[in-house]
Design an enzyme around this catalytic site. Structure first.
Site, mmCIF file in Angstrom:
data_model
loop_
_atom_site.group_PDB
_atom_site.id
_atom_site.type_symbol
_atom_site.label_atom_id
_atom_site.label_comp_id
_atom_site.label_asym_id
_atom_site.label_seq_id
_atom_site.Cartn_x
_atom_site.Cartn_y
_atom_site.Cartn_z
ATOM 1 N N PHE A 266 0.859 -1.189 0.000
ATOM 2 C CA PHE A 266 0.000 0.000 0.000
ATOM 3 C C PHE A 266 0.896 1.241 0.000
ATOM 4 O O PHE A 266 0.885 2.045 0.920
ATOM 5 C CB PHE A 266 -0.900 -0.034 1.235
ATOM 6 C CG PHE A 266 -2.078 0.901 1.181
ATOM 7 C CD1 PHE A 266 -2.293 1.767 0.116
ATOM 8 C CD2 PHE A 266 -2.996 0.903 2.212
ATOM 9 C CE1 PHE A 266 -3.381 2.619 0.080
ATOM 10 C CE2 PHE A 266 -4.098 1.752 2.202
ATOM 11 C CZ PHE A 266 -4.279 2.618 1.122
ATOM 12 N N CYS A 319 8.296 -15.646 8.363
ATOM 13 C CA CYS A 319 8.144 -14.192 8.460
ATOM 14 C C CYS A 319 7.946 -13.768 9.920
ATOM 15 O O CYS A 319 7.102 -14.327 10.623
ATOM 16 C CB CYS A 319 6.953 -13.737 7.623
ATOM 17 S SG CYS A 319 6.707 -11.957 7.614
ATOM 18 N N ARG A 418 13.827 -5.252 -1.106
ATOM 19 C CA ARG A 418 12.455 -5.544 -0.705
ATOM 20 C C ARG A 418 12.038 -4.752 0.535
ATOM 21 O O ARG A 418 10.865 -4.476 0.744
ATOM 22 C CB ARG A 418 12.327 -7.055 -0.429
ATOM 23 C CG ARG A 418 10.908 -7.568 -0.260
ATOM 24 C CD ARG A 418 10.944 -9.083 -0.092
ATOM 25 N NE ARG A 418 9.645 -9.680 -0.305
ATOM 26 C CZ ARG A 418 8.819 -10.023 0.667
ATOM 27 N NH1 ARG A 418 9.132 -9.771 1.911
ATOM 28 N NH2 ARG A 418 7.667 -10.613 0.389
ATOM 29 N N GLU A 431 13.297 -9.317 9.105
ATOM 30 C CA GLU A 431 11.871 -9.630 9.139
ATOM 31 C C GLU A 431 11.610 -11.078 8.723
ATOM 32 O O GLU A 431 10.471 -11.472 8.470
ATOM 33 C CB GLU A 431 11.088 -8.668 8.234
ATOM 34 C CG GLU A 431 11.096 -7.235 8.715
ATOM 35 C CD GLU A 431 10.187 -6.326 7.913
ATOM 36 O OE1 GLU A 431 9.042 -6.742 7.624
ATOM 37 O OE2 GLU A 431 10.607 -5.209 7.575
#
Length: 502
Positions: A266, A319, A418, A431
């Site tokens: 987003f 993750c 990323r 992460e």
């Protein structure tokens, strides 16, 4: 004041499908798992469809050219990882597009001056018993000989024995010339009673192998996913940093579909990346975007021009975004809300944009739940990382065979494109984790079981297609006690090593 959601977000394990009426037509063999992967106008057909609703994740430890070929044979698509050089990623795409069914590039190769110990180490790493001996130890070097399991006995040979001393030399190897068709190669294998047949070019350089064991699997692949030129369909991941250089190289290499690989979609960066593609390629280049977890995120990427949208933040097995940043949402709740937003957008515009559930899949039935909740297909990392076809090493951990598996947000992946928000090319914090997953064997064998479960559950719901499943599915939230009830309980499971008392 901050916005608070009234309801907690839920995971797939908190839901069950309630069976519906099944007619006599509802048999697994009658179902179809065909699904769109790119947007299309109402009344039209999508430019690309898949024959199964599964794609492999954009990860170093999951999706390379070998995985892409294996999954395309079964009707799905691999997205070759983008956290590598542009040239190496483009080369992987080219290998998939140039792959000829039945002709297998050799990934087990040694030089003649290497040793039996090297052969054994290579066999443990790849699981392959046929090793090519080339002048330079590469898969396209000049073929000097072949080493098969019949050429050595570990118990009677010194591990330091040179390969040249026990290999089958080229003068005793039956081979075929480049240009030999697959039927012709299979005829040679059967007529000469061979297990493998090397294919050589005019300079005696190794091109590929044809194996006896592959005959049946190549004879019948009814779901294989091919483009108009009968080549395997393949996807590729891109980032929002070097897209102006990476996209042209991947398009030239033949990638059928691209996807922005990002932990959070987003953002204006994704819109800028999509605008670049639309400006330079129009609608001819298909591009997926994400990841998002709500209605607002979907609308943003839909209006930006995405061909499909990925749903899910923090749900992957490797993750730790939720743990480190406190960002994310339960995967089931995310899919349900985004699917509703997708349907609203379709009603308003007549444009159907497929959504991909990415993350949170622990059990096979979670895939069916994701589809029933509105996902058009699922992206899987851990699931595919366990197979022979994934690019990682097979290792022994505590006496068990495992495969290495690490996240794109881990330090090992070095995938700062990323996650980087500017500054030095390094991760400020991780992460993702570096881990192992239980080795599971071949993709084909495992995937057939998974797809059988999906088809069977669809029939339990009275559905023969994925859209019909989404229309007819009835889902119920379950309590923590119900979860316990759903598994084996209140019994002592049998141990195969137990000795019966006489």
């Amino acid at each position: 004041m901050a916005h608070y959601y009234n309801e907690p977000s839920h995971t797939f394990s908190e839901y069950l499908l309630v069976p519906g009426y099944s007619s006599a037509r509802c048999m697994p063999a009658s179902t179809t798992l065909c699904t769109p992967i790119v947007k299309f106008q109402k009344g039209e057909e999508p430019a690309i469809k898949m024959n199964i609703p599964l794609v492999s994740a954009i990860m170093q430890s999951v999706s390379d050219d070998k995985m892409a070929v294996a999954l395309a044979k079964e009707g799905g698509i691999s997205f070759i990882y983008g956290s590598q050089t542009i040239q190496s990623q483009a080369d992987m795409v080219k290998k998939v597009k140039s792959h000829k069914a039945g002709f297998v590039p050799s990934d087990s190769n040694v030089r003649p001056d290497q040793t039996l110990a090297d052969i054994l180490a290579l066999k443990q790493k790849t699981g392959h018993s046929t090793v090519a001996v080339t002048d330079d130890g590469t898969q396209n070097g000049k073929l000097i000989g072949i080493v098969a399991s019949r050429d050595y006995r570990v118990s009677r040979m010194d591990p330091s024995t040179k390969v040249s001393e026990f290999m089958t030399p080229i003068e005793n190897v039956i081979y075929a010339k480049e240009g030999t068709s697959l039927p012709e190669a299979n005829d040679i294998i059967w007529d000469r009673k061979l297990n493998s047949l090397p294919i050589l070019d005019d300079n005696q350089r190794l091109v590929a192998f044809v194996f006896r064991k592959d005959y049946d699997s190549h004879k019948d692949n009814p779901l294989e996913l091919l483009d108009e030129s009968k080549r395997y369909i393949v996807g590729a991941g891109i980032n929002t940093k070097d897209y102006e250089q990476r996209v042209p190289a991947l398009v030239e290499a033949g990638a059928d579909i691209l996807c922005i690989d990002s932990s959070e979609g987003f953002t204006e960066w994704q819109k800028i990346t999509i605008e670049y593609i639309r400006k330079n390629y129009g609608d001819s280049v298909k591009i997926g975007a994400g990841n998002i977890v709500d209605r607002e995120g979907f609308r943003y990427l839909a209006e930006a021009g995405a061909d499909f949208i990925k749903v899910g933040i923090g749900g992957g097995s490797i993750c730790i975004t939720r743990e480190t940043k406190g960002i994310g949402r339960g995967q089931a709740t995310s899919v349900i809300e985004v699917a509703n937003a997708r349907d609203e957008y379709f009603d308003e515009t007549g444009i159907y944009i497929p959504i991909c559930s990415d993350g949170g899949i622990v059990h096979d039935y979670h895939m069916t739940l994701a589809l029933a909740m509105g996902a058009d297909f699922c992206m899987l990392g851990r699931y595919f990382s366990r197979f022979d076809e994934s690019p990682t090493n097979k290792v022994i951990v505590n006496g068990n065979f495992m495969k290495e598996y690490w996240g794109e947000g881990s330090a090992r992946a070095r995938n700062w494109e990323r996650y980087d928000m500017g500054g030095d090319k390094k991760l400020s914090f991780e992460e993702g984790v570096d881990s192992y997953v239980p080795y599971a064997g071949s993709l084909r064998d495992n995937l057939n079981i998974t797809l059988s479960k999906i088809r069977s559950t669809m029939c339990n719901c009275g559905a023969l297609t994925i859209p019909e499943l989404q229309k007819k599915a009835r889902l119920t939230l379950i309590s923590s006690v119900s979860i316990i009830e759903g598994g084996a309980h209140d019994v002592v499971l049998k141990d195969q090593n137990v000795v019966p008392v006489k």
